[in-house]
Design a protein around this motif. Structure first.
Motif, PDB file in Angstrom:
ATOM      1  N   ALA A  49       9.149   5.472  -0.402  1.00  0.00           N
ATOM      2  CA  ALA A  49      10.388   4.761  -0.708  1.00  0.00           C
ATOM      3  C   ALA A  49      10.404   3.386  -0.041  1.00  0.00           C
ATOM      4  CB  ALA A  49      11.595   5.568  -0.259  1.00  0.00           C
ATOM      5  N   GLU A  50      11.118   2.443  -0.682  1.00  0.00           N
ATOM      6  CA  GLU A  50      11.134   1.068  -0.193  1.00  0.00           C
ATOM      7  C   GLU A  50      11.763   0.963   1.194  1.00  0.00           C
ATOM      8  OE1 GLU A  50      12.234  -3.388  -1.878  1.00  0.00           O
ATOM      9  OE2 GLU A  50      13.367  -1.657  -2.589  1.00  0.00           O
ATOM     10  N   PHE A  51      12.678   1.840   1.529  1.00  0.00           N
ATOM     11  CA  PHE A  51      13.291   1.804   2.867  1.00  0.00           C
ATOM     12  C   PHE A  51      12.219   1.882   3.946  1.00  0.00           C
ATOM     13  CE2 PHE A  51      14.939   3.911   6.620  1.00  0.00           C
ATOM     14  CZ  PHE A  51      16.107   3.212   6.883  1.00  0.00           C
ATOM     15  N   TYR A  52      11.289   2.808   3.792  1.00  0.00           N
ATOM     16  CA  TYR A  52      10.237   2.974   4.794  1.00  0.00           C
ATOM     17  C   TYR A  52       9.202   1.860   4.697  1.00  0.00           C
ATOM     18  CZ  TYR A  52      12.409   7.513   5.251  1.00  0.00           C
ATOM     19  OH  TYR A  52      13.323   8.521   5.460  1.00  0.00           O
ATOM     20  N   GLN A  53       9.005   1.298   3.512  1.00  0.00           N
ATOM     21  CA  GLN A  53       8.129   0.138   3.400  1.00  0.00           C
ATOM     22  C   GLN A  53       8.667  -1.019   4.240  1.00  0.00           C
ATOM     23  OE1 GLN A  53       7.379  -0.956  -0.708  1.00  0.00           O
ATOM     24  NE2 GLN A  53       7.571   1.158  -1.374  1.00  0.00           N
ATOM     25  N   LEU A  54       9.978  -1.272   4.134  1.00  0.00           N
ATOM     26  CA  LEU A  54      10.578  -2.362   4.896  1.00  0.00           C
ATOM     27  C   LEU A  54      10.564  -2.064   6.393  1.00  0.00           C
ATOM     28  CD1 LEU A  54      13.616  -3.128   2.570  1.00  0.00           C
ATOM     29  CD2 LEU A  54      11.597  -4.550   2.904  1.00  0.00           C
TER      30      LEU A  54
ATOM     31  N   TRP B 186       0.835  -1.210   0.000  1.00  0.00           N
ATOM     32  CA  TRP B 186       0.000   0.000   0.000  1.00  0.00           C
ATOM     33  C   TRP B 186       0.867   1.257   0.000  1.00  0.00           C
ATOM     34  CZ3 TRP B 186      -0.768   4.115   3.377  1.00  0.00           C
ATOM     35  CH2 TRP B 186      -1.891   4.904   3.133  1.00  0.00           C
ATOM     36  N   LEU B 187       1.923   1.246   0.799  1.00  0.00           N
ATOM     37  CA  LEU B 187       2.833   2.399   0.808  1.00  0.00           C
ATOM     38  C   LEU B 187       3.525   2.567  -0.537  1.00  0.00           C
ATOM     39  CD1 LEU B 187       4.472   1.955   4.343  1.00  0.00           C
ATOM     40  CD2 LEU B 187       2.782   3.667   3.662  1.00  0.00           C
ATOM     41  N   GLY B 188       3.879   1.444  -1.179  1.00  0.00           N
ATOM     42  CA  GLY B 188       4.508   1.524  -2.488  1.00  0.00           C
ATOM     43  C   GLY B 188       3.601   2.156  -3.520  1.00  0.00           C
ATOM     44  N   ARG B 189       2.312   1.834  -3.463  1.00  0.00           N
ATOM     45  CA  ARG B 189       1.363   2.451  -4.403  1.00  0.00           C
ATOM     46  C   ARG B 189       1.201   3.936  -4.144  1.00  0.00           C
ATOM     47  NH1 ARG B 189      -1.426  -2.482  -3.437  1.00  0.00           N
ATOM     48  NH2 ARG B 189      -2.755  -1.435  -1.877  1.00  0.00           N
ATOM     49  N   ARG B 190       1.533   4.384  -2.927  1.00  0.00           N
ATOM     50  CA  ARG B 190       1.460   5.803  -2.600  1.00  0.00           C
ATOM     51  C   ARG B 190       2.769   6.529  -2.868  1.00  0.00           C
ATOM     52  NH1 ARG B 190      -2.798   3.984  -2.551  1.00  0.00           N
ATOM     53  NH2 ARG B 190      -4.600   4.496  -1.252  1.00  0.00           N
TER      54      ARG B 190
ATOM     55  N   VAL C 154       8.421  -0.209   8.059  1.00  0.00           N
ATOM     56  CA  VAL C 154       7.049  -0.381   8.551  1.00  0.00           C
ATOM     57  C   VAL C 154       6.691  -1.859   8.628  1.00  0.00           C
ATOM     58  CG1 VAL C 154       4.623   0.011   7.969  1.00  0.00           C
ATOM     59  CG2 VAL C 154       6.266   1.878   7.786  1.00  0.00           C
ATOM     60  N   GLY C 155       7.092  -2.645   7.610  1.00  0.00           N
ATOM     61  CA  GLY C 155       6.816  -4.070   7.644  1.00  0.00           C
ATOM     62  C   GLY C 155       7.471  -4.764   8.822  1.00  0.00           C
ATOM     63  N   ALA C 156       8.732  -4.438   9.097  1.00  0.00           N
ATOM     64  CA  ALA C 156       9.420  -5.040  10.242  1.00  0.00           C
ATOM     65  C   ALA C 156       8.788  -4.590  11.557  1.00  0.00           C
ATOM     66  CB  ALA C 156      10.903  -4.665  10.208  1.00  0.00           C
ATOM     67  N   ALA C 157       8.369  -3.328  11.616  1.00  0.00           N
ATOM     68  CA  ALA C 157       7.727  -2.830  12.838  1.00  0.00           C
ATOM     69  C   ALA C 157       6.394  -3.525  13.080  1.00  0.00           C
ATOM     70  CB  ALA C 157       7.533  -1.316  12.733  1.00  0.00           C
ATOM     71  N   ILE C 158       5.620  -3.762  12.019  1.00  0.00           N
ATOM     72  CA  ILE C 158       4.335  -4.434  12.190  1.00  0.00           C
ATOM     73  C   ILE C 158       4.541  -5.869  12.673  1.00  0.00           C
ATOM     74  CG2 ILE C 158       2.356  -5.346  10.912  1.00  0.00           C
ATOM     75  CD1 ILE C 158       2.412  -2.834   9.219  1.00  0.00           C
ATOM     76  N   GLY C 159       5.517  -6.582  12.083  1.00  0.00           N
ATOM     77  CA  GLY C 159       5.773  -7.948  12.515  1.00  0.00           C
ATOM     78  C   GLY C 159       6.157  -8.026  13.982  1.00  0.00           C
ATOM     79  N   SER C 160       7.040  -7.156  14.415  1.00  0.00           N
ATOM     80  CA  SER C 160       7.453  -7.165  15.826  1.00  0.00           C
ATOM     81  C   SER C 160       6.344  -6.639  16.735  1.00  0.00           C
ATOM     82  CB  SER C 160       8.727  -6.343  16.001  1.00  0.00           C
ATOM     83  OG  SER C 160       8.548  -5.022  15.503  1.00  0.00           O
ATOM     84  N   LEU C 161       5.521  -5.707  16.224  1.00  0.00           N
ATOM     85  CA  LEU C 161       4.420  -5.189  17.045  1.00  0.00           C
ATOM     86  C   LEU C 161       3.395  -6.278  17.346  1.00  0.00           C
ATOM     87  CD1 LEU C 161       2.912  -2.843  18.392  1.00  0.00           C
ATOM     88  CD2 LEU C 161       1.904  -2.318  16.159  1.00  0.00           C
ATOM     89  N   ILE C 162       3.098  -7.115  16.375  1.00  0.00           N
ATOM     90  CA  ILE C 162       2.152  -8.211  16.615  1.00  0.00           C
ATOM     91  C   ILE C 162       2.711  -9.175  17.654  1.00  0.00           C
ATOM     92  CG2 ILE C 162       1.093 -10.225  15.527  1.00  0.00           C
ATOM     93  CD1 ILE C 162       0.653  -8.561  13.055  1.00  0.00           C
ATOM     94  N   ALA C 163       4.024  -9.415  17.624  1.00  0.00           N
ATOM     95  CA  ALA C 163       4.633 -10.264  18.658  1.00  0.00           C
ATOM     96  C   ALA C 163       4.508  -9.612  20.027  1.00  0.00           C
ATOM     97  CB  ALA C 163       6.099 -10.510  18.318  1.00  0.00           C
ATOM     98  N   VAL C 164       4.676  -8.302  20.089  1.00  0.00           N
ATOM     99  CA  VAL C 164       4.517  -7.594  21.364  1.00  0.00           C
ATOM    100  C   VAL C 164       3.077  -7.698  21.865  1.00  0.00           C
ATOM    101  CG1 VAL C 164       4.538  -5.294  22.409  1.00  0.00           C
ATOM    102  CG2 VAL C 164       6.446  -6.031  20.987  1.00  0.00           C
ATOM    103  N   LEU C 165       2.117  -7.587  20.951  1.00  0.00           N
ATOM    104  CA  LEU C 165       0.713  -7.708  21.350  1.00  0.00           C
ATOM    105  C   LEU C 165       0.407  -9.121  21.848  1.00  0.00           C
ATOM    106  CD1 LEU C 165      -1.007  -5.684  18.477  1.00  0.00           C
ATOM    107  CD2 LEU C 165      -0.510  -4.937  20.816  1.00  0.00           C
ATOM    108  N   VAL C 166       1.053 -10.115  21.265  1.00  0.00           N
ATOM    109  CA  VAL C 166       0.872 -11.491  21.736  1.00  0.00           C
ATOM    110  C   VAL C 166       1.359 -11.624  23.172  1.00  0.00           C
ATOM    111  CG1 VAL C 166       1.679 -13.860  21.433  1.00  0.00           C
ATOM    112  CG2 VAL C 166       0.901 -12.556  19.455  1.00  0.00           C
TER     113      VAL C 166
END
Length: 465
Positions: A203-208, A196-200, A210-222
């Motif tokens: 830059a790919e740096f921030y896409q990656l 979604w960020l790429g379509r907007r 955000v993706g890494a942050a979301i993955g680790s955030l879900i682990a934190v929520l678990v």
């Protein structure tokens, strides 16, 4: 009696006549070159440039792109041609023999998308053209067909390949079925957020990141929800799905082959990808620790890797899904599956024998990579579809996450040591895969048309100077 003017005298007189003609305002006119021959030269150069662009955009190493372009130059009679390939640009020049000025063409690679099915088809086209089996018109037709061909797998399967990599990696890290499901969902959400960020236009740096942050955030929520699962395996799985294994292999190959400009650019690409992952995971982990959540280094797996059926199946699944994400030819999937299990078992055996993790990873990659290179040579195919997916199970997700945790706990020395171990392991894997290719090259008979082992730039002895 008439005397014949010496050749040097005639040449000097010809030059003097041209000087007098220019001084008198009359332009000296060269003999017009053959227009048909010039047009054929331009078309052959266009084909070589388009093939080089397609190979480089599909993830091929710089040396192999140059060899393919030289092969086409020989096959279609480009006189005294030179190919120059960098990370994002390709140029080809030739010097006609009919007195016409030199001709140079250039193309830029603006979009790079790994597609090993397309890469293998392009190499097959180059090989057949070099053997004289494809004329110029037919080569253009086949190249257009390769570009328009559909991927070898359904689009949904390719979309789900990264979440499947994450689920397989979480199993390798000690997680069970629930952890694998959570890792799959976390990576799927992260990947769709990056798309979604790429379509907007982000830059790919921030896409990656955000993706890494979301993955680790879900682990934190678990962890916050108190679920009885190993949350660290979720984070490791998300990191493994995003680690730059493919560009790292290409960077090491370019450096060993002497393409230092491309190797440096690829290493910078690897650096920025890892920096994005460190940024995304590091911020989430730092915030979670300072909010009092129990994220600890002790939760990570510390025992030796296991050769049980579940980890082996996880390694096989990770290599196969990694291969699908790279769109390898279907015939390479079997090699990816067997190779993934073999590299994991060999790594476990070496670690059980108290071999250092970095050395064990390098030796395992070299042995299994050698076999994969031999299989690729038997199929007369480029090696990347057979070798790159094999390193998936050994990518250093766990030491990278361990280093971030240690830094977040203010243990800077141990954290930097863990990050250095992760970097050294990644380079050992890439160097081991490359070593297998060098051994196959050393004992292989023949080679690509237009190239020879003695003319290989990487083989020229400089003694370090």
């Amino acid at each position: 009696m008439t005397q014949t003017m010496p050749r040097t005298g005639r040449r000097a007189r010809s030059v003097w006549e041209r000087v007098r003609e220019r001084a008198a305002g009359r332009a000296y006119v060269h003999d017009e070159p053959d227009e048909a021959a010039a047009a054929e030269t331009y078309r052959a150069m266009d084909l070589a440039l388009r093939v080089g662009e397609l190979l480089l955009a599909s993830g091929e190493a710089t040396e192999n792109v140059s060899e393919a372009m030289r092969s086409l130059s020989v096959a279609y009679g480009l006189p005294r041609s030179e190919a120059a390939v960098t990370f994002t640009a390709i140029s080809l020049s030739c010097v006609p023999t009919d007195g016409a000025p030199p001709v140079t063409g250039e193309r830029s690679v603006r979009r790079r998308l790994p597609d090993y099915e397309r890469l293998a088809a392009t190499h097959q086209l180059v090989e057949q053209a070099a053997l004289g089996l494809v004329d110029l018109d037919a080569a253009f037709d086949r190249l257009r067909a390769i570009k328009r061909a559909r991927p070898p797998y359904p689009g949904l399967l390719i979309t789900l390949s990264l979440p499947l990599i994450s689920a397989s990696a979480s199993v390798l890290s000690g997680g069970g079925a629930m952890v694998a499901g959570i890792a799959f969902a976390a990576t799927l959400v992260a990947d769709r957020a990056g798309a979604w960020l790429g379509r907007r236009g982000i830059a790919e740096f921030y896409q990656l990141a955000v993706g890494a942050a979301i993955g680790s955030l879900i682990a934190v929520l678990v962890i916050a929800a108190g679920l009885p699962v190993q949350a660290s395996a979720v984070v490791v799985g998300a990191i493994m799905a995003l680690l730059p294994g493919r560009p790292l292999v290409a960077a090491v190959q370019d450096g060993i082959s002497g393409a230092m400009v491309s190797a440096g650019a690829r290493l910078l690409e690897v650096f920025f990808i890892v920096a994005a992952l460190v940024t995304g995971v590091g911020l989430t982990v730092y915030a979670a620790i300072h909010l009092g959540l129990p994220l600890s280094v002790e939760d990570l797996p510390t025992s030796l890797p296991s050769a049980g059926p579940v980890p082996v199946l996880g390694a096989v699944a990770m290599s196969v899904t990694f291969a699908i994400s790279l769109a390898v030819p279907r015939r390479a999937l079997l090699t990816a599956g067997i190779g993934g299990g073999a590299i994991w078992l060999l790594y476990v055996a070496l670690r059980t024998a108290d071999v250092m993790p970095v050395l064990a990873a390098g030796v395992s990659a070299a042995v299994v990579g050698l076999v994969a290179h031999l299989i690729a040579a038997r199929h007369r195919s480029p090696a990347l579809p057979y070798t790159v997916p094999l390193i998936g199970p050994l990518l250093p997700g766990t030491p990278l996450y361990r280093g971030l945790l240690q830094i977040s706990h203010n243990d800077l020395n141990q954290g930097l040591l863990s990050l250095f171990t992760a970097l050294a392991t990644a380079f050992a894997l890439a160097a081991g895969i490359s070593l297998g290719g060098e051994l196959v090259r050393a004992f292989r008979r023949g080679g690509t048309v237009g190239t020879s082992p003695r003319r290989r730039p990487a083989a020229r002895r400089t003694r370090g100077y």
